[in-house]
Design an enzyme around this catalytic site. Sequence first.
Site: not given
Lengths: 76, 215
Positions: B58, B110, B123, B126-127, B156
């Site tokens: 997480n 994500s 980001y 990476s996701k 979120i």
Amino acid sequence: MENKLQNIFASSLGVPFESINDDLRYSEIPEWDSVAHMTLVAAIEEAFDIMIDAEDVIEMGSFAKAKLIVAKYLAP
Amino acid sequence: MLHARTAVSLNQLLAALPPSCAVESMLLTYDMAEQESISRSFQEIFKRFRRLDVLVNNAGIMEPAKLGMISQAALSRTLEVNLAAAILHMQGAAKLMTRSGGGAIVNMSSIVGRYGFEGQVPYAASKAGLIGATLSAAKELAAQRIRVNAIAPGYIETELNSQHNEEVHGQNLARVRMGRMGQPEDVAHLVRFLASDAADYITGQVIGVDGGMSL
């Protein structure tokens, strides 16, 4: 410990006990390939009740090195 | 087992757990970028519990920057924490789970990893990488009865998304068809399901929790 490890090598790789010595190296015999290596590591972990880190799994390139690695995990 | 960089947040979480969660707990504090710490933690889990049933990857960082302004350090940091560390945790978990006959791994990807987002190239990479890692690990570990799935949350209400200014916040919200930010609980419900036996035949899936943002 050495004798026990020799037995595990012999049974996991399917080679005679007598052929297991310090000079035995990964991928130098057809029986010790990458698939057999994972089986061998799992058998060592089970027999000695240890969990070997990935780095050590990769480093375990000979019977001599395997002895050192197992001894490290068995050390108090 | 609960993991974070510092013990403070873990102790707060532990104190907030309802009595129904009153089980033996083990707090692990380390930086996700420290490979040795990851190995040491799995050794501790092995020595104390001899098994692991569920892993939830997480942890994540995001350092928004336009493509021309991404530093090498920020790129490395993002890939290290969001992707490499998750893979190393899967590696350690798979070893323990194999010994005890199976388990469940849930990776937090994500919506950005699936569709991209301006100003979030590292980001997003990476996701997206984590989705590839999830699918590959799911194929590799299915025979050991280890299920590997990924969740792709949308917008979120978390610390990570509190960095946006009002303008960006408004733009993001406008993309959510259900008209509200998701709550951490919206994601947690899916984590609980994927970790449970109710999801026993589900592996290699990437499931969105985004209120229709991806539609």
